[in-house]
Write a protein that holds these residues in place. Structure first.
Motif, mmCIF file in Angstrom:
data_model
loop_
_atom_site.group_PDB
_atom_site.id
_atom_site.type_symbol
_atom_site.label_atom_id
_atom_site.label_comp_id
_atom_site.label_asym_id
_atom_site.label_seq_id
_atom_site.Cartn_x
_atom_site.Cartn_y
_atom_site.Cartn_z
ATOM 1 N N ALA A 119 0.844 -1.195 0.000
ATOM 2 C CA ALA A 119 0.000 0.000 0.000
ATOM 3 C C ALA A 119 0.876 1.240 0.000
ATOM 4 N N ALA A 120 0.256 2.374 -0.312
ATOM 5 C CA ALA A 120 1.023 3.629 -0.393
ATOM 6 C C ALA A 120 1.556 4.044 0.979
ATOM 7 N N ARG A 121 0.800 3.790 2.019
ATOM 8 C CA ARG A 121 1.189 4.101 3.401
ATOM 9 C C ARG A 121 1.557 5.580 3.585
ATOM 10 N N ASP A 122 0.767 6.465 2.988
ATOM 11 C CA ASP A 122 1.050 7.887 3.127
ATOM 12 C C ASP A 122 -0.133 8.672 3.678
ATOM 13 N N LYS A 123 -1.258 7.994 3.975
ATOM 14 C CA LYS A 123 -2.425 8.673 4.514
ATOM 15 C C LYS A 123 -2.752 8.111 5.895
ATOM 16 N N VAL A 124 -2.888 9.027 6.840
ATOM 17 C CA VAL A 124 -3.136 8.623 8.216
ATOM 18 C C VAL A 124 -4.422 7.820 8.328
ATOM 19 N N ARG A 125 -5.485 8.264 7.636
ATOM 20 C CA ARG A 125 -6.770 7.556 7.734
ATOM 21 C C ARG A 125 -6.649 6.114 7.253
ATOM 22 N N ASP A 126 -5.867 5.886 6.188
ATOM 23 C CA ASP A 126 -5.669 4.512 5.712
ATOM 24 C C ASP A 126 -5.015 3.663 6.790
ATOM 25 N N GLY A 127 -4.048 4.228 7.484
ATOM 26 C CA GLY A 127 -3.382 3.488 8.550
ATOM 27 C C GLY A 127 -4.314 3.181 9.705
ATOM 28 N N VAL A 128 -5.186 4.139 10.025
ATOM 29 C CA VAL A 128 -6.159 3.919 11.097
ATOM 30 C C VAL A 128 -7.114 2.790 10.723
ATOM 31 N N VAL A 129 -7.635 2.808 9.495
ATOM 32 C CA VAL A 129 -8.606 1.804 9.067
ATOM 33 C C VAL A 129 -7.971 0.416 9.004
ATOM 34 N N ARG A 192 4.827 7.467 6.916
ATOM 35 C CA ARG A 192 5.025 6.793 5.629
ATOM 36 C C ARG A 192 5.599 5.388 5.786
ATOM 37 N N GLY A 193 5.146 4.705 6.836
ATOM 38 C CA GLY A 193 5.529 3.312 7.033
ATOM 39 C C GLY A 193 6.879 3.105 7.670
ATOM 40 N N ARG A 194 7.560 4.174 8.063
ATOM 41 C CA ARG A 194 8.888 4.041 8.673
ATOM 42 C C ARG A 194 8.763 3.950 10.189
ATOM 43 N N LEU A 195 9.656 3.175 10.790
ATOM 44 C CA LEU A 195 9.663 3.030 12.248
ATOM 45 C C LEU A 195 10.434 4.183 12.877
ATOM 46 N N THR A 196 9.807 5.347 12.865
ATOM 47 C CA THR A 196 10.414 6.554 13.423
ATOM 48 C C THR A 196 10.208 6.602 14.934
ATOM 49 N N LEU A 197 10.807 7.606 15.574
ATOM 50 C CA LEU A 197 10.665 7.749 17.023
ATOM 51 C C LEU A 197 9.199 7.922 17.442
#
Length: 287
Positions: A119-129, A192-197
């Motif tokens: 997936a694109a993994r660039d929209k917060v709502r997509d990640g929530v859903v 964007r799908g990265r394991l940031t802090l």
């Protein structure tokens, strides 16, 4: 009256089928129907919320196929991973609930990353859903296990305990696994799908909420004893005995237990609302 929202149709039809399954099972004492009761009761509320989430968060990357994979594959991978890690790492101790929270939120986050890898993994709502879908899948399979175990008692099979377990877990499901993984998914996709802090801190935060949720009964017992305990009760505890409790102490425990669960849920809901609001502003600024 016509039920227009798809999620409401799913819930009503599923609920009627579940009630019918319980009634027929009780009436006929047909143990072959027990798996039907377990599966319908365990999946009803999670599936309803996934349908609701899809209707409110559909996009190019949040498709029916991807949500199905997130629910089934993500849920199964989550419960399998949690079972393995907990059998290796968790032992009865004061940090048991913390370890369970860390493990289960980690495996759900890993499952989300796996099912959303294309997936694109660039929209917060997509990640929530998608995060909520993975969490509700996990909750469904976990609830099925709890319901199955509740069936067995020292007096034989108990349909009553099975039904009580499913009703209680169904009521609490919306503010449990699905909510916690939705929060983590929103922050993950915001990065964007990265394991940031921020993602790692969010993971630790939802793990703490999870641990507090699981340990709320023990916390309520401890606070009740601190507030209302008698010297003889503490004396019996020191020698390893379980002291008798008064009706008043039972009431205090019940209030504290449910108040803690409500507070935990409110914190998570507000947190998710903040993530969604920031995500909307972020998406608008990118357009």
């Amino acid at each position: 009256m016509k039920l227009r929202p798809p999620w409401l149709r799913v819930f009503v039809v599923g609920f009627v089928l579940w009630v019918a399954s319980v009634v027929v099972t009780a009436w006929t004492s047909n143990s072959n129907l027990v798996p039907t009761v377990v599966l319908l009761g365990s999946f009803l509320v999670p599936v309803t919320f996934v349908v609701w989430a899809y209707a409110h968060g559909r996009s190019r990357d949040v498709t029916v196929e991807r949500m199905f994979v997130a629910f089934i594959v993500g849920g199964v991978l989550g419960v399998l991973g949690a079972s393995l890690l907990e059998s290796w790492l968790v032992r009865p101790s004061v940090v048991m609930y913390v370890l369970v929270g860390l493990i289960e939120e980690a495996v759900k986050l890993a499952a989300l990353i796996f099912v959303a890898r294309r997936a694109a993994r660039d929209k917060v709502r997509d990640g929530v859903v998608l995060g909520a879908t993975v969490g509700f899948g996990f909750a469904s399979f976990e609830s099925a296990g709890y319901a199955f175990n509740a069936l067995f008692t020292t007096h034989g099979l108990s349909l009553t305990q099975l039904v009580e377990t499913e009703v209680l877990r169904g009521i609490l499901t919306p503010v449990g696994h699905g909510l916690w993984t939705a929060i983590a998914g929103g922050v993950l996709f915001g990065a964007r799908g990265r394991l940031t802090l921020p993602v790692l801190l969010t993971y630790l935060g939802v793990s703490l909420l999870h641990a507090l949720w699981d340990s709320m009964s023990a916390i309520a017992i401890a606070i009740t004893l601190v507030l209302t305990g008698r010297p003889w009760q503490f004396a019996e505890l020191r020698i390893g005995m379980v002291p008798d409790v008064s009706p008043w102490q039972v009431h205090v425990y019940t209030v504290l237990h449910w108040a803690g669960l409500v507070l935990n849920s409110l914190i998570a809901l507000v947190w998710l609302a903040v993530i969604l609001a920031r995500g909307r502003r972020r998406d608008v600024s990118y357009q």
